[in-house]
Design a protein around this motif. Structure first.
Motif, PDB file in Angstrom:
ATOM      1  N   TYR A 249      11.015  -5.423   8.571  1.00 58.65           N
ATOM      2  CA  TYR A 249       9.740  -4.653   8.694  1.00 58.65           C
ATOM      3  C   TYR A 249       9.943  -3.209   9.310  1.00 58.65           C
ATOM      4  O   TYR A 249       9.462  -2.438   9.039  1.00 58.65           O
TER       5      TYR A 249
ATOM      6  N   TYR B 196       5.563  -5.025   1.720  1.00 53.58           N
ATOM      7  CA  TYR B 196       6.078  -6.060   2.827  1.00 53.58           C
ATOM      8  C   TYR B 196       7.094  -6.710   2.308  1.00 53.58           C
ATOM      9  O   TYR B 196       8.221  -7.014   2.936  1.00 53.58           O
TER      10      TYR B 196
ATOM     11  N   TYR C  20       0.565  -2.838   1.643  1.00 53.99           N
ATOM     12  CA  TYR C  20      -0.594  -2.817   2.746  1.00 53.99           C
ATOM     13  C   TYR C  20      -0.647  -1.410   3.078  1.00 53.99           C
ATOM     14  O   TYR C  20       0.153  -0.634   3.378  1.00 53.99           O
TER      15      TYR C  20
ATOM     16  N   TYR D  42      -1.033  -3.784   7.267  1.00 51.82           N
ATOM     17  CA  TYR D  42       0.338  -4.127   7.636  1.00 51.82           C
ATOM     18  C   TYR D  42       0.645  -4.671   9.079  1.00 51.82           C
ATOM     19  O   TYR D  42       1.316  -5.698   9.369  1.00 51.82           O
TER      20      TYR D  42
END
Length: 142
Positions: A43, A108, A114, A119
């Motif tokens: 991420y 993602y 997003y 997010y």
């Protein structure tokens, strides 16, 4: 309006507290840490790439494949190293997510994108899923 990251901060802290709970078995802790060792730095990398206007490397493998591979890849890592890596990834996310324009999409995984506020919320949902599961396991041991 500034991006509110307070839920992400507290969610991450709650996850770390849950995964380090001494009531968890070593095996339960290891499985979860190795899983998160893949995902959280991933991420952070995606958010950083978007913030720096680079095309992010978006994960295309299935969750089953990724989660199985993470158990192998991070087996040599000590728990303390994994926690340190997760904290570094958290700091990277907190630094770079506000740099992404509010109307810019962040992927993602393959097929899902997003806006920054969404997010952050999705990351909190992932963390919550883990801390609730870990807290439930720890309560069973009491």
């Amino acid at each position: 309006m500034a991006l509110d990251l307070s839920a992400l901060r507290s969610g991450f802290d709650r996850y770390v507290h849950a995964v380090l709970d001494p009531e968890l078995s070593g095996e339960e802790r290891r499985i979860d840490l190795k899983h998160m060792r893949f995902w959280y730095p991933y991420y952070a990398d995606v958010v950083t790439d978007v913030a720096e206007l680079r095309k992010p490397r978006v994960e295309k493998r299935t969750l089953k494949v990724i989660n199985s591979q993470s158990q192998i890849d991070y087996e040599p890592y000590a728990n303390g190293q994994i926690v340190a890596d997760l904290k570094a990834a958290q700091e990277t996310i907190l630094l770079n997510l506000p740099r992404v324009p509010p109307d810019q999409h962040i992927p993602y995984k393959k097929g899902s994108q997003y806006f920054p506020e969404q997010y952050a919320a999705v990351l909190v949902v992932h963390l919550r899923m883990h801390w609730e599961y870990l807290e439930k396991l720890a309560r069973k041991k009491e």
